[in-house]
Design a protein around this motif. Structure first.
Motif, mmCIF file in Angstrom:
data_model
loop_
_atom_site.group_PDB
_atom_site.id
_atom_site.type_symbol
_atom_site.label_atom_id
_atom_site.label_comp_id
_atom_site.label_asym_id
_atom_site.label_seq_id
_atom_site.Cartn_x
_atom_site.Cartn_y
_atom_site.Cartn_z
ATOM 1 N N VAL A 7 -6.650 -2.929 4.320
ATOM 2 C CA VAL A 7 -7.495 -3.864 3.566
ATOM 3 C C VAL A 7 -8.939 -3.362 3.524
ATOM 4 O O VAL A 7 -9.622 -3.421 2.500
ATOM 5 N N MET A 8 -9.424 -2.835 4.686
ATOM 6 C CA MET A 8 -10.808 -2.332 4.725
ATOM 7 C C MET A 8 -10.995 -1.155 3.794
ATOM 8 O O MET A 8 -12.085 -0.942 3.238
ATOM 9 N N LYS A 9 -9.965 -0.348 3.598
ATOM 10 C CA LYS A 9 -10.070 0.800 2.706
ATOM 11 C C LYS A 9 -9.772 0.432 1.259
ATOM 12 O O LYS A 9 -9.736 1.285 0.373
ATOM 13 N N GLY A 10 -9.462 -0.837 1.023
ATOM 14 C CA GLY A 10 -9.183 -1.268 -0.338
ATOM 15 C C GLY A 10 -7.761 -1.025 -0.776
ATOM 16 O O GLY A 10 -7.465 -1.142 -1.971
ATOM 17 N N VAL A 11 -6.881 -0.670 0.169
ATOM 18 C CA VAL A 11 -5.467 -0.458 -0.161
ATOM 19 C C VAL A 11 -4.730 -1.781 0.006
ATOM 20 O O VAL A 11 -4.805 -2.412 1.068
ATOM 21 N N LYS A 12 -4.053 -2.190 -1.023
ATOM 22 C CA LYS A 12 -3.323 -3.456 -0.961
ATOM 23 C C LYS A 12 -2.075 -3.290 -0.095
ATOM 24 O O LYS A 12 -1.250 -2.409 -0.349
ATOM 25 N N PRO A 13 -1.886 -4.097 0.974
ATOM 26 C CA PRO A 13 -0.716 -3.962 1.834
ATOM 27 C C PRO A 13 0.555 -4.356 1.074
ATOM 28 O O PRO A 13 0.490 -5.106 0.089
ATOM 29 N N PRO A 14 1.715 -3.857 1.503
ATOM 30 C CA PRO A 14 2.969 -4.218 0.815
ATOM 31 C C PRO A 14 3.245 -5.706 0.952
ATOM 32 O O PRO A 14 2.882 -6.339 1.944
ATOM 33 N N ILE A 21 12.790 -5.862 2.345
ATOM 34 C CA ILE A 21 13.762 -4.936 1.752
ATOM 35 C C ILE A 21 13.804 -3.638 2.545
ATOM 36 O O ILE A 21 14.889 -3.119 2.882
ATOM 37 N N ASN A 22 12.648 -3.091 2.887
ATOM 38 C CA ASN A 22 12.602 -1.852 3.670
ATOM 39 C C ASN A 22 13.190 -2.051 5.053
ATOM 40 O O ASN A 22 13.884 -1.169 5.582
ATOM 41 N N HIS A 23 12.891 -3.192 5.649
ATOM 42 C CA HIS A 23 13.419 -3.480 6.984
ATOM 43 C C HIS A 23 14.950 -3.510 6.966
ATOM 44 O O HIS A 23 15.611 -2.879 7.800
#
Length: 553
Positions: A7-14, A21-23
């Protein structure tokens, strides 16, 4: 990278949907079978901290992508991500998982039993959390993981079996069921239960009949529990009332059981035939107009009834092992009976594995038994006889089954409303009759009992005569009745022949004595696990005695 750093780097978390689905994709392999999607458990994965996560379930066992998987996803979302997910989120996850399953080639999945006829190998899922199986071959048997290429599915009805132990005897099962181990009835029951693991063959069903109080429900539960643990919840009711429900129930149980059958319709009799022999259940997929939901069903059903249910036709009886339950010497509480069985279960299971290993060794020597509709089952009985294993009851399993088949055919023809009246007609016609179908129907109707012509088994029109005769063909042939047809001036004529007539000796005093008896039944209690008495139909096997002279007034 943690979510906070992203979030601090501006990357939206999944999103939570993507996380779930990945789990799930990490913990399961996705496969499809018979038009349904399944999740197959992998070894538990390890997260970044070295901790195992995912469901603690047996590796290589498939679970249907249904309500149980939805519950797992909801619980896992809260336990792992501390988020309560909505129904729409769960449905989105399930839709993606099902799409992944159907993108894979279809995989065969077995329910409790896997049979490899070419390799002469049997595999039985123990239903345990460790995923262990019984592996049986001509060389012997052992317990271990399922072989390569063998994958099992489980349902809510799949209960765990004990680890089998060596040194047991199958005659101990007779003691638990309050039966004589050398009786015809027990030999038939034992042959049926030993045939259950041969899942690629057509295995017969079981019909256990007897008066109330003979322990039919308890006996069929204990017998089936040798391979498929069955409590009181395993006993279904009202078989034939809803065919779709019956088929769904059979699809989730390796050996489906139904209790207390009475009269059934001819459609239900046909359903029983297809369920034993194998057929596809096809229904319209919910919320669609053009898609079909298809599932193959082939099950060795177990049934109980007071007597052979009215409406159960000859072709259905051919697919059943019919056994009359003997009387119980003294009644014991069901809980005590179950406790004794549980204590002996591991030994009995080991003895059954010994018997099947011996049968697989003798399988090439077993004869081709084409005279039986259940030919593969008859061959198994022959192989068991050839194995001559200790711990099996005395006497031939195959001979007992052959006698039972013949007896059931005879009694079915003699107890049928049309068959009994036809036998009475031949008895009073010196064993010979000729005429058209309409004439035959009228002649047989003259020998019917009151109310017989209103039952479903009675032909309503002459056009139904060929169908009724074909259903009774084997039973009438066993009683010595045959027929042929010819076409004369566009009309079919029937030529019926009864068994040879025996002329009785002239009684003293010059009376007429008894009328010749045609189609008499075998003695009561004879052979094949149908040991009870039998009431012959009127006009069948009942000698007609001349009335006494009138006394002069």
């Amino acid at each position: 990278m943690s979510e906070a750093a992203e979030v601090m780097k501006g990357v939206k978390p999944p999103s939570i949907t993507k996380k779930l689905i990945n789990h799930v994709a990490t913990a399961f392999d996705l496969v499809n079978h018979d038009g349904k999607a399944y999740a197959v458990f992998k070894p538990r994965p390890i997260d970044g901290t070295g901790a195992a996560y995912g469901p603690e379930q047996p590796v290589g066992v498939a679970r249907l992508l249904g309500p149980s998987m939805q519950h797992y996803i909801v619980g896992m979302a809260w336990a792992t991500y501390q988020q309560a997910v909505s129904r729409s989120t769960v449905e989105q996850v399930m839709a993606v998982l099902k799409a992944g399953a159907f993108a894979q080639p279809e995989r065969p999945l077995s329910l409790r039993f896997h049979h490899d006829p070419q390799g002469r190998r049997l595999t039985v899922d123990l239903g345990r959390k460790d995923g262990q199986c019984i592996r049986i071959s001509a060389q012997g048997w052992g317990v271990g993981p399922s072989p390569d290429g063998v994958m099992f599915r489980r349902s809510h009805a799949t209960k765990p079996l004990p680890i089998p132990e060596r040194g047991g005897k199958l005659t101990e099962l007779a003691e638990l069921m309050a039966m004589n181990p050398d009786s015809d009835e027990f030999r038939l029951l034992l042959g049926w239960v030993l045939g259950l693991p041969f899942s690629t063959s057509v295995r017969p069903g079981l019909l256990l009949i007897g008066p109330p109080g003979t322990g039919k429900s308890t006996r069929i539960r204990l017998l089936t529990s040798l391979w498929e643990p069955s409590g009181v919840e395993a006993l279904g009711s009202c078989f034939g009332q809803n065919h779709t429900d019956d088929q769904v129930r059979a699809s989730h149980r390796a050996v489906p059981l139904w209790d207390n059958l009475s009269a059934i319709s001819h459609n239900t009799s046909d359903l029983l035939c297809t369920m034993v022999t194998g057929a596809a259940r096809e229904v319209r997929t919910l919320y669609t107009t053009g898609d079909l939901d298809t599932q193959a069903i082939q099950r060795p059903v177990g049934l109980t009834a007071v007597s052979v249910p009215a409406g159960l036709r000859a072709d259905a009886l051919d697919r059943l092992v019919v056994v009359e339950a003997p009387q119980i010497p003294h009644r014991i509480d069901d809980a005590e009976v179950q406790r004794d069985f549980d204590q002996a279960h591991a030994r009995l299971l080991g003895a059954a594995c010994d018997a099947l290993a011996g049968a697989l060794r003798k399988w090439p020597e077993a004869g081709e038994t084409g005279d039986f509709r259940m030919a593969a089952f008859a061959r198994l009985l022959d192989a068991l006889d050839l194995a001559e294993l200790p711990g099996l009851p005395d006497g031939s399993l195959l001979d007992t089954y052959a006698t039972a088949v013949t007896t059931v055919k005879q009694r079915n023809a003699a107890d049928d409303v049309f068959g009994a009246a036809l036998l009475a007609l031949l008895e009073r016609s010196a064993g010979q009759w000729t005429g058209q179908a309409s004439q035959l129907l009228a002649a047989v109707a003259g020998h019917a009992q009151y109310g017989d012509r209103d039952t479903p088994g009675w032909p309503r029109t002459p056009r139904k005569i060929p169908e009724v005769l074909n259903h009774l063909r084997d039973g009438l042939a066993a009683l010595g009745v045959t027929w042929r047809t010819t076409v004369v001036r566009g009309s079919t004529r029937y030529y019926l022949h009864g068994p040879p007539q025996e002329q009785p000796a002239q009684p003293p005093g010059g009376g007429t004595g008894h009328l010749p008896v045609v189609g008499s039944l075998p003695p009561a209690g004879g052979g094949g696990g149908l040991g009870g008495g039998h009431l012959p139909q009127a006009g069948v096997g009942i000698p007609a005695v001349s009335p006494p002279p009138m006394r002069a007034l």
